[in-house]
Design a protein around this motif. Structure first.
Motif, PDB file in Angstrom:
ATOM      1  N   ARG A   1       0.815  -1.217   0.000  1.00  0.00           N
ATOM      2  CA  ARG A   1       0.000   0.000   0.000  1.00  0.00           C
ATOM      3  C   ARG A   1       0.851   1.271   0.000  1.00  0.00           C
ATOM      4  O   ARG A   1       0.401   2.318  -0.450  1.00  0.00           O
ATOM      5  CB  ARG A   1      -0.973  -0.001   1.171  1.00  0.00           C
ATOM      6  CG  ARG A   1      -2.195  -0.818   0.876  1.00  0.00           C
ATOM      7  CD  ARG A   1      -3.232  -0.798   1.979  1.00  0.00           C
ATOM      8  NE  ARG A   1      -4.514  -1.289   1.527  1.00  0.00           N
ATOM      9  CZ  ARG A   1      -4.776  -2.522   1.115  1.00  0.00           C
ATOM     10  NH1 ARG A   1      -3.807  -3.407   1.048  1.00  0.00           N
ATOM     11  NH2 ARG A   1      -5.987  -2.874   0.727  1.00  0.00           N
ATOM     12  N   GLU A   2       2.064   1.179   0.499  1.00  0.00           N
ATOM     13  CA  GLU A   2       2.951   2.346   0.507  1.00  0.00           C
ATOM     14  C   GLU A   2       3.226   2.822  -0.926  1.00  0.00           C
ATOM     15  O   GLU A   2       3.412   4.014  -1.156  1.00  0.00           O
ATOM     16  CB  GLU A   2       4.257   2.021   1.248  1.00  0.00           C
ATOM     17  CG  GLU A   2       5.150   3.218   1.457  1.00  0.00           C
ATOM     18  CD  GLU A   2       4.496   4.374   2.220  1.00  0.00           C
ATOM     19  OE1 GLU A   2       4.845   5.531   1.911  1.00  0.00           O
ATOM     20  OE2 GLU A   2       3.641   4.139   3.100  1.00  0.00           O
ATOM     21  N   GLN A   3       3.242   1.904  -1.880  1.00  0.00           N
ATOM     22  CA  GLN A   3       3.425   2.289  -3.283  1.00  0.00           C
ATOM     23  C   GLN A   3       2.270   3.174  -3.753  1.00  0.00           C
ATOM     24  O   GLN A   3       2.472   4.116  -4.509  1.00  0.00           O
ATOM     25  CB  GLN A   3       3.535   1.041  -4.164  1.00  0.00           C
ATOM     26  CG  GLN A   3       4.790   0.233  -3.907  1.00  0.00           C
ATOM     27  CD  GLN A   3       4.730  -1.107  -4.611  1.00  0.00           C
ATOM     28  OE1 GLN A   3       3.973  -1.994  -4.214  1.00  0.00           O
ATOM     29  NE2 GLN A   3       5.522  -1.246  -5.658  1.00  0.00           N
ATOM     30  N   ALA A   4       1.068   2.864  -3.299  1.00  0.00           N
ATOM     31  CA  ALA A   4      -0.098   3.681  -3.662  1.00  0.00           C
ATOM     32  C   ALA A   4      -0.009   5.053  -3.005  1.00  0.00           C
ATOM     33  O   ALA A   4      -0.354   6.067  -3.611  1.00  0.00           O
ATOM     34  CB  ALA A   4      -1.389   2.973  -3.254  1.00  0.00           C
ATOM     35  N   ARG A   5       0.467   5.087  -1.771  1.00  0.00           N
ATOM     36  CA  ARG A   5       0.646   6.372  -1.081  1.00  0.00           C
ATOM     37  C   ARG A   5       1.662   7.239  -1.843  1.00  0.00           C
ATOM     38  O   ARG A   5       1.459   8.435  -2.045  1.00  0.00           O
ATOM     39  CB  ARG A   5       1.114   6.124   0.361  1.00  0.00           C
ATOM     40  CG  ARG A   5       1.215   7.377   1.216  1.00  0.00           C
ATOM     41  CD  ARG A   5       1.575   7.071   2.668  1.00  0.00           C
ATOM     42  NE  ARG A   5       0.761   6.031   3.277  1.00  0.00           N
ATOM     43  CZ  ARG A   5      -0.515   6.162   3.641  1.00  0.00           C
ATOM     44  NH1 ARG A   5      -1.121   7.307   3.461  1.00  0.00           N
ATOM     45  NH2 ARG A   5      -1.169   5.169   4.197  1.00  0.00           N
TER      46      ARG A   5
END
Length: 165
Positions: free
Chosen positions: A42-46
Motif C-alpha cells: 500500500r505504501e506504493q499507492a501512497r
C-alpha cells in the motif's frame, strides 16, 4: 467534484483513496494492458498519490480523477487528463475494476471528462492504447477519437488515438 453524470462522480483523488489506488494498481486483470509492475504494498499507492497524482494537480491544475460510482459510493477506477512529456500532449486515461466493465461506464466517464477539459486549457487529447486493448480502443472511438499512428511508449507498442476538442 469535477463533474458528475447520472451514475458517476469524477473528482480529484484524496488521501482517503489510497486503498482504491492500491487495488487498481495491484489487480492483474486491470493491469493487463498497462506497462507497469503490479503494486505489492500500500505504501506504493501512497507514493503514487503524493509524488504523481498530487504533483500533477499542483503543477498542471489537472490529473487523473477518481471515478466514484453513485450507487455504491465507492471509487471504481479513474478517468482524466495527464500531460505526457514524451509526446508533449495531454492524454486521457481511464481504468476500472473488472466488475464494472461492459456497462458503458468508461464511455460515460470519458465523455464527461472531456466536456470539462477546455476549463483546464486542454484543447486536444491523445490516448495511448497498448496493442490488443480492444475495450480501451472502443471507448476512444465512442468519444470521437480517431486512430492517428502506431507508436511506442514505455517500451511497448501502442496505438495513438487523437481528438481536437
Amino acid at each position: 467534484m469535477i463533474i458528475q453524470t447520472e451514475r458517476l462522480i469524477l473528482r480529484p483523488f484524496t488521501e482517503q483513496d489510497i486503498d482504491a489506488l492500491y487495488l487498481m494498481n495491484s489487480n492483474p486483470a486491470m493491469l493487463k494492458y498497462i506497462p507497469t509492475v503490479p503494486f505489492t504494498d500500500r505504501e506504493q499507492a501512497r507514493e503514487l498519490f503524493h509524488n504523481v497524482i498530487s504533483r500533477d494537480y499542483q503543477q498542471r491544475g489537472f490529473g487523473r480523477w477518481a471515478v466514484e460510482h453513485k450507487a455504491d459510493n465507492k471509487v471504481i477506477g479513474f478517468c482524466g487528463p495527464k500531460f505526457i512529456p514524451e509526446y508533449n500532449e495531454v492524454e486521457i486515461g481511464y481504468r476500472y475494476f473488472p466488475e464494472y466493465w461492459g456497462k458503458g461506464i468508461g464511455t460515460e466517464a470519458a465523455q464527461a471528462a472531456i466536456s470539462v477539459f477546455p476549463q483546464f486549457g486542454i484543447t486536444q487529447i491523445i490516448a495511448l492504447i497498448l496493442e490488443g486493448n480492444i475495450g480501451s480502443e472502443g471507448v476512444a472511438k465512442r468519444i470521437g477519437m480517431h486512430w492517428r499512428e502506431p507508436s511506442e511508449f514505455m517500451g511497448h507498442k501502442v496505438n495513438v488515438y487523437a481528438k481536437v476538442l
